[in-house]
Design an enzyme around this catalytic site. Structure first.
Site, mmCIF file in Angstrom:
data_model
loop_
_atom_site.group_PDB
_atom_site.id
_atom_site.type_symbol
_atom_site.label_atom_id
_atom_site.label_comp_id
_atom_site.label_asym_id
_atom_site.label_seq_id
_atom_site.Cartn_x
_atom_site.Cartn_y
_atom_site.Cartn_z
ATOM 1 C CD GLU A 42 -2.765 1.789 2.427
ATOM 2 O OE1 GLU A 42 -2.622 0.260 3.590
ATOM 3 O OE2 GLU A 42 -3.446 2.234 2.370
ATOM 4 N NE ARG A 269 3.716 -7.949 10.196
ATOM 5 C CZ ARG A 269 3.101 -7.317 9.300
ATOM 6 N NH1 ARG A 269 2.051 -7.220 8.321
ATOM 7 N NH2 ARG A 269 3.320 -6.004 8.845
ATOM 8 C CE LYS A 279 3.335 -0.492 4.980
ATOM 9 N NZ LYS A 279 2.685 0.045 3.421
HETATM 10 P P1 ATP Z 1 0.027 -1.617 7.123
HETATM 11 O O1 ATP Z 1 -0.015 -1.699 9.021
HETATM 12 O O2 ATP Z 1 0.213 -0.512 6.275
HETATM 13 O O3 ATP Z 1 -1.057 -2.410 5.845
HETATM 14 P P2 ATP Z 1 1.925 -3.697 6.093
HETATM 15 O O4 ATP Z 1 2.989 -3.324 6.747
HETATM 16 O O5 ATP Z 1 1.684 -4.637 6.135
HETATM 17 O O6 ATP Z 1 1.215 -2.537 7.082
HETATM 18 P P3 ATP Z 1 1.907 -3.424 3.402
HETATM 19 O O7 ATP Z 1 2.405 -2.144 2.228
HETATM 20 O O8 ATP Z 1 0.397 -3.937 2.956
HETATM 21 O O9 ATP Z 1 2.100 -3.005 4.390
HETATM 22 O O10 ATP Z 1 2.542 -4.407 2.679
HETATM 23 C C1 ATP Z 1 3.191 -5.197 1.369
HETATM 24 C C2 ATP Z 1 2.809 -6.403 1.790
HETATM 25 O O11 ATP Z 1 4.212 -6.969 2.454
HETATM 26 C C3 ATP Z 1 1.848 -7.366 2.460
HETATM 27 O O12 ATP Z 1 2.094 -8.193 1.558
HETATM 28 C C4 ATP Z 1 2.697 -7.692 3.897
HETATM 29 O O13 ATP Z 1 2.409 -8.890 3.762
HETATM 30 C C5 ATP Z 1 4.210 -7.486 3.499
HETATM 31 N N1 ATP Z 1 4.720 -7.009 5.027
HETATM 32 C C6 ATP Z 1 4.955 -6.287 6.010
HETATM 33 N N2 ATP Z 1 4.947 -5.868 6.576
HETATM 34 C C7 ATP Z 1 5.550 -7.299 6.873
HETATM 35 C C8 ATP Z 1 6.604 -8.127 7.934
HETATM 36 N N3 ATP Z 1 7.399 -7.732 8.879
HETATM 37 N N4 ATP Z 1 7.491 -9.581 7.411
HETATM 38 C C9 ATP Z 1 7.222 -9.099 5.905
HETATM 39 N N5 ATP Z 1 6.063 -9.281 5.115
HETATM 40 C C10 ATP Z 1 5.299 -8.400 5.557
#
Ligand code: ATP
Ligand code: MG
Length: 570
Positions: A42, A269, A279
């Site tokens: 996002e 994650r 974020k």
């Molecule tokens: P938000 O809190 O805004 O949802 P987010 O970190 O999930 O934050 P996204 O932009 O939705 O942000 O993440 C993009 C992709 O990265 C998603 O598929 C998510 O699963 C993956 N991702 C985000 N954080 C992690 C993490 N700490 N470890 C592994 N994958 C991650």
């Protein structure tokens, strides 16, 4: 980029349960020979090391077969918090990590019309309805884990009425908050996500790509699986928090009768000790100016790590090594630092620099003589060559390398000790000059004129070797000593209280060997005996005073500290 690609193939494909699954499907031709993954950020913030792990995984899976493809899809369905600045930063960071999505760059907003058409289809099938109550009322009647939900009074509206209302929502004829579109599933379901989840809400806001065309925006669950389906994604790999979204993900695909639907697979994650990877919290650090920006070298963002001096290779190696798990766990940040040190050790040319200078004058040095010391760029790696470093009779050495009253086995500078200035000369301190406050300001030495190059002609052994910078030729530098942003192993709760007050120390008046003055921004070096550094990508200019960021110390001082205090897992 092509270099990075070669390295990645050399690294090979690590075994992990998702890769195993893909390999098994490929062998069984379970997906009609297709292999499509996606990374779906996002654009509401910068990518961090957790995203990097997901990027490595998704692009790594796509590389398992020649026809494999990994899409970059911006999940841009919340226009209030998203911006083109973030889109640009994300593209740049993925490229820097060494991955290429080719033409496969997509935006959920490109699918708004298709998603809307599908929503009308669900309405026509009696599988979606407009609820004209407030979000609050809807929430209150949803029930919880112990109580079933209660049907909305609008649940049995006719198809015609629903279509009419949905079209009004879309046309902007209804005010924000006055209606939502919901999937008609089951208010009694044990699975809360299946209690008539929202598909659209009214938002009369400008979108950075679609402008003012839309007055309604899709919810994540409605947009995500259908976007996967439009792109022909075979494996929708996401982190574990989406496990309870999976039944809904599948329900929508089934309701739309999508052939060969994508399959959602969840993995744990990444969480890192001493690090915050939310974020929201990272945004707060930026907005409240606890750091200098998203690319502050202390941030766990890809942009911050790049500015700090990380290499993409070290990040990829870290991602490979920690593997992919089915549970959420906390990885020791020491693993990331280890991968970084390992790669920097192999690749960072050595240079000499003095952070806290002390002047050393050789009293018997021939007037005007300049000797060129020849030093290895990468000791142990002949192909990296050597460099010439000028040495006059006046040099700077590190204050720490001198002790007036030295203990036994102190091989560095002290009155009467003979010490090697690396690659240049053997010197002995004869006189210690102090200022009025008693501070040592200068060491007067003599050298052995038969020791040019740093070794005694008679073969006598000199144990101590220290680094130096010729005063006449030195480049002035500002050096930023970065350390971990958080002092607590688990900063997740009160993360602002957990900030490390010593995460940045700025030193000025540092002295570096001349070669650093000509370096381009973003050049990595090892300052001998001190640590790994990078010329700052914003503030360093060739020809000007140098600006260096400390990437990481040579040794893991935190592990030592933790051991001493009897804490930590190392
Ligand atoms: P938000 O809190 O805004 O949802 P987010 O970190 O999930 O934050 P996204 O932009 O939705 O942000 O993440 C993009 C992709 O990265 C998603 O598929 C998510 O699963 C993956 N991702 C985000 N954080 C992690 C993490 N700490 N470890 C592994 N994958 C991650
Ligand atoms: Mg997310």
């Amino acid at each position: 980029m092509s270099d990075a690609k070669t390295t990645r193939e050399d690294e090979g494909q690590p075994g992990n349960f998702v890769a195993d699954r893909v390999r098994a499907d490929l062998a069984a031709d379970a997906k009609q020979g297709r292999l499509v993954t996606r990374f779906p950020p996002e654009p509401n913030g910068y990518l961090h090391i957790g995203h990097a792990k997901s990027i490595c995984l998704n692009f790594g899976l796509a590389a398992l077969a020649p026809q494999g493809q990994c899409n970059l899809r911006f999940d841009d369905t919340n226009p209030e918090v998203e911006s083109p600045e973030y889109v640009e930063a994300i593209r740049r960071d993925i490229r820097w990590l060494g991955f290429d999505w080719g033409d496969n760059e997509f935006y959920a907003s490109d699918y708004f019309q298709q998603l809307y058409d599908w929503a009308e289809q669900l309405v026509e099938k009696g599988l979606a309805y407009v609820d004209s109550r407030s979000l609050e009322e809807i929430r209150e009647t949803r029930g919880d884990f112990h109580r079933p939900g209660v049907d909305s009074p609008h649940r049995d509206r006719s198809v015609a009425e629903n279509l009419d209302l949905l079209r009004k929502m879309k046309a902007g004829e209804l005010p924000e908050g006055s209606a939502v579109l919901r999937a008609k599933i089951d208010m009694q379901s044990k699975d809360l996500k299946l209690r008539d989840p929202l598909m659209y809400r009214i938002k009369k806001v400008h979108h950075h790509r679609t402008g003012d065309a839309w007055n309604i925006y899709p919810m994540y669950d409605w947009a995500h699986g259908q976007s996967d389906a439009i792109e022909g994604v075979t494996y929708s790999v996401c982190s574990l928090e989406f496990v309870n979204h999976r039944p809904l993900y599948n329900w929508f695909l089934k309701a739309l009768e999508i052939p060969n639907p994508p399959e959602q697979i969840e993995f744990g994650r990444l969480n890192l000790s001493y690090t915050v990877l939310s974020k929201r919290k990272l945004l707060q650090l930026v907005e409240e100016k606890h750091v200098a920006g998203w690319d502050d070298p202390r941030m766990p963002t890809v942009a911050g790590m790049r500015r700090r001096g990380f290499t993409p290779e070290s990040i990829r190696a870290f991602a490979d090594r920690i593997g992919v798990s089915k549970n959420d766990g906390v990885v020791d940040v020491g693993h990331l630092e280890y991968a970084l040190r390992e790669h920097l050790n192999e690749t960072s040319p050595r240079v000499m620099g003095v952070l806290r200078p002390l002047e050393l004058v050789i009293t018997n040095w021939p007037e005007g003589k300049v000797f060129e010391a020849e030093l290895d760029n990468l000791p142990g790696n002949e192909s990296a060559g050597t460099r010439k470093v000028p040495f006059g009779g006046r040099v700077f050495v590190e204050q720490d390398d001198f002790l007036e009253e030295a203990p036994k086995k102190w091989w560095r500078l002290a009155p009467g000790n003979e010490v090697r200035l690396r690659g240049a000369a053997l010197v002995t301190v004869n006189e210690v000059v102090k200022d009025d406050a008693g501070q040592v300001v200068q060491l007067k030495c003599t050298w052995d004129p038969a020791s040019e190059g740093g070794n005694a002609a008679d073969g006598r052994k000199v144990r101590g070797t220290i680094h130096w910078v010729s005063a006449e030729h030195a480049v002035d530098a500002e050096v930023r000593l970065y350390d971990r942003l958080f002092a607590d192993e688990d900063p997740s709760k009160d993360f602002l209280d957990a900030l490390n007050p010593d995460s940045l120390e700025v030193l000025t008046g540092c002295k570096l060997e001349p070669s650093v003055g000509a370096m381009e921004p973003g050049t990595r070096v090892q300052l001998e005996r001190i640590g790994y550094f990078v010329t700052d990508s914003e503030d360093h200019q060739p020809g000007g005073p140098a600006v260096l960021n400390r990437t990481i110390t040579l040794k893991d001082s935190w592990a030592k500290l933790a051991k001493k205090m009897g804490v930590g897992g190392k």
